[in-house]
Write a protein that holds these residues in place. Structure first.
Motif, short mmCIF file in Angstrom:
data_model
loop_
_atom_site.label_atom_id
_atom_site.label_comp_id
_atom_site.label_asym_id
_atom_site.label_seq_id
_atom_site.Cartn_x
_atom_site.Cartn_y
_atom_site.Cartn_z
N LEU A 13 0.81 -1.21 0.00
CA LEU A 13 0.00 0.00 0.00
C LEU A 13 0.85 1.27 0.00
CD1 LEU A 13 -2.62 1.64 0.21
CD2 LEU A 13 -2.59 1.21 2.68
N ASP A 14 1.83 1.38 0.89
CA ASP A 14 2.64 2.60 0.97
C ASP A 14 3.38 2.85 -0.34
OD1 ASP A 14 1.81 3.10 3.56
OD2 ASP A 14 3.61 2.24 4.48
N PHE A 15 3.95 1.79 -0.92
CA PHE A 15 4.65 1.90 -2.20
C PHE A 15 3.70 2.44 -3.27
CE2 PHE A 15 5.41 0.05 -6.39
CZ PHE A 15 6.72 0.44 -6.65
N ALA A 16 2.51 1.84 -3.37
CA ALA A 16 1.55 2.22 -4.40
C ALA A 16 1.06 3.65 -4.20
CB ALA A 16 0.38 1.24 -4.41
N ARG A 17 0.75 4.02 -2.96
CA ARG A 17 0.27 5.37 -2.68
C ARG A 17 1.35 6.39 -3.02
NH1 ARG A 17 0.70 5.73 2.34
NH2 ARG A 17 -1.10 4.50 2.98
N ASP A 18 2.58 6.14 -2.58
CA ASP A 18 3.67 7.09 -2.85
C ASP A 18 3.95 7.21 -4.34
OD1 ASP A 18 3.85 7.39 -0.10
OD2 ASP A 18 5.66 6.17 0.10
N LEU A 19 3.96 6.09 -5.05
CA LEU A 19 4.20 6.11 -6.49
C LEU A 19 3.09 6.87 -7.21
CD1 LEU A 19 5.63 5.32 -9.09
CD2 LEU A 19 4.53 3.06 -8.91
N THR A 20 1.86 6.60 -6.85
CA THR A 20 0.72 7.26 -7.50
C THR A 20 0.76 8.76 -7.24
OG1 THR A 20 -0.57 5.25 -7.25
CG2 THR A 20 -1.79 7.28 -7.75
N CYS A 21 1.01 9.15 -6.01
CA CYS A 21 1.08 10.57 -5.68
C CYS A 21 2.20 11.23 -6.48
CB CYS A 21 1.28 10.77 -4.18
SG CYS A 21 1.28 12.50 -3.69
N LYS A 22 3.35 10.60 -6.51
CA LYS A 22 4.50 11.16 -7.21
C LYS A 22 4.22 11.33 -8.71
CE LYS A 22 8.30 9.92 -5.51
NZ LYS A 22 9.37 9.04 -5.03
N THR A 23 3.56 10.34 -9.32
CA THR A 23 3.33 10.41 -10.76
C THR A 23 2.11 11.25 -11.13
OG1 THR A 23 2.12 8.31 -10.74
CG2 THR A 23 4.46 8.20 -11.25
N MET A 24 1.17 11.39 -10.23
CA MET A 24 -0.09 12.06 -10.58
C MET A 24 -0.25 13.46 -9.98
SD MET A 24 -1.18 9.86 -12.58
CE MET A 24 -2.75 10.56 -13.00
N HIS A 31 -5.07 20.56 -12.73
CA HIS A 31 -6.52 20.53 -12.90
C HIS A 31 -7.28 20.92 -11.64
CE1 HIS A 31 -6.10 18.96 -16.94
NE2 HIS A 31 -5.23 18.09 -16.47
N ASP A 32 -6.54 21.50 -10.68
CA ASP A 32 -7.13 22.02 -9.44
C ASP A 32 -7.93 20.95 -8.69
OD1 ASP A 32 -7.37 24.09 -7.61
OD2 ASP A 32 -9.30 24.75 -8.44
N LEU A 33 -7.33 19.77 -8.60
CA LEU A 33 -7.92 18.67 -7.84
C LEU A 33 -7.11 18.46 -6.56
CD1 LEU A 33 -8.49 16.18 -10.79
CD2 LEU A 33 -10.19 17.66 -9.70
N LEU A 34 -7.73 17.88 -5.57
CA LEU A 34 -7.10 17.68 -4.28
C LEU A 34 -6.68 16.21 -4.12
CD1 LEU A 34 -6.37 18.76 -1.44
CD2 LEU A 34 -8.70 18.15 -0.74
N TRP A 35 -5.39 15.98 -3.91
CA TRP A 35 -4.90 14.63 -3.63
C TRP A 35 -5.17 14.33 -2.16
CZ3 TRP A 35 -3.23 10.23 -5.74
CH2 TRP A 35 -2.65 9.30 -4.88
N GLN A 36 -5.72 13.15 -1.88
CA GLN A 36 -5.97 12.74 -0.50
C GLN A 36 -5.49 11.31 -0.31
OE1 GLN A 36 -10.27 13.54 -0.35
NE2 GLN A 36 -9.80 15.12 1.16
N ASP A 37 -4.52 11.13 0.59
CA ASP A 37 -4.03 9.78 0.88
C ASP A 37 -5.16 8.86 1.30
OD1 ASP A 37 -1.42 10.54 0.31
OD2 ASP A 37 -0.80 10.67 2.42
N GLU A 38 -6.08 9.37 2.12
CA GLU A 38 -7.17 8.55 2.64
C GLU A 38 -8.05 8.03 1.50
OE1 GLU A 38 -6.68 11.79 3.57
OE2 GLU A 38 -5.58 11.41 5.43
#
Length: 147
Positions: A13-24, A31-38
């Motif tokens: 999970l941590d790997f996937a979340r960090d990778l997704t956040c980093k790439t997206m 696009h003025d969207l809010l990233w939320q880990d939760e």
């Protein structure tokens, strides 16, 4: 290429979340969207995720969901150091094989309209079938001969 798949575990999970956040994150900002880990964690729990590995090293992952009409790629991310080496293309081939094996009529995904990954999806036969705000909906129908 030597890529392999393994079913993701809670330890990924941590790997996937960090990778997704980093790439997206840049797309979220553009696009003025809010990233939320939760929100990511909730989606992760509800999807089937597969790790893309080579020699037991995680290179990326993809997450899937399904309905009667299609298999959906919800996420597909590869570490930047491994982009351009065929891992994403290989992963899409694996998902297409799953789509056929499960006798789903189509493979679908959504991509930010300005994400260069769109070109990869098009090379793999996905076509834009709709648009919403900053996203493109893409689909590849699975021919009856493959089902």
């Amino acid at each position: 290429m030597g890529f392999e798949l393994r079913l993701a575990t809670a330890q990924d999970l941590d790997f996937a979340r960090d990778l997704t956040c980093k790439t997206m994150l840049r797309y979220y900002i553009q696009h003025d969207l809010l990233w939320q880990d939760e929100a990511f964690d909730v989606a992760w729990a509800g999807h089937e995720s597969w790790m893309i590995v080579r020699d037991d090293v995680r290179l990326g992952y993809f997450s899937l969901s399904r309905d009667a009409r299609a298999l959906y790629i919800r996420e597909l991310h590869v570490l930047e150091a491994f982009q351009g080496q065929g891992a994403g293309s290989w992963a899409i081939d694996q998902v297409l094989a799953m789509t056929s094996k499960e006798r789903r009529p189509a493979l679908r995904l959504t991509v930010f309209e300005n994400n260069p990954a769109k070109a990869l999806y098009e090379r793999k036969g996905l076509k834009v079938v709709g648009a919403d705000e900053c996203f493109l909906r893409m689909q590849r129908d699975v021919e009856a001969s493959y089902r």
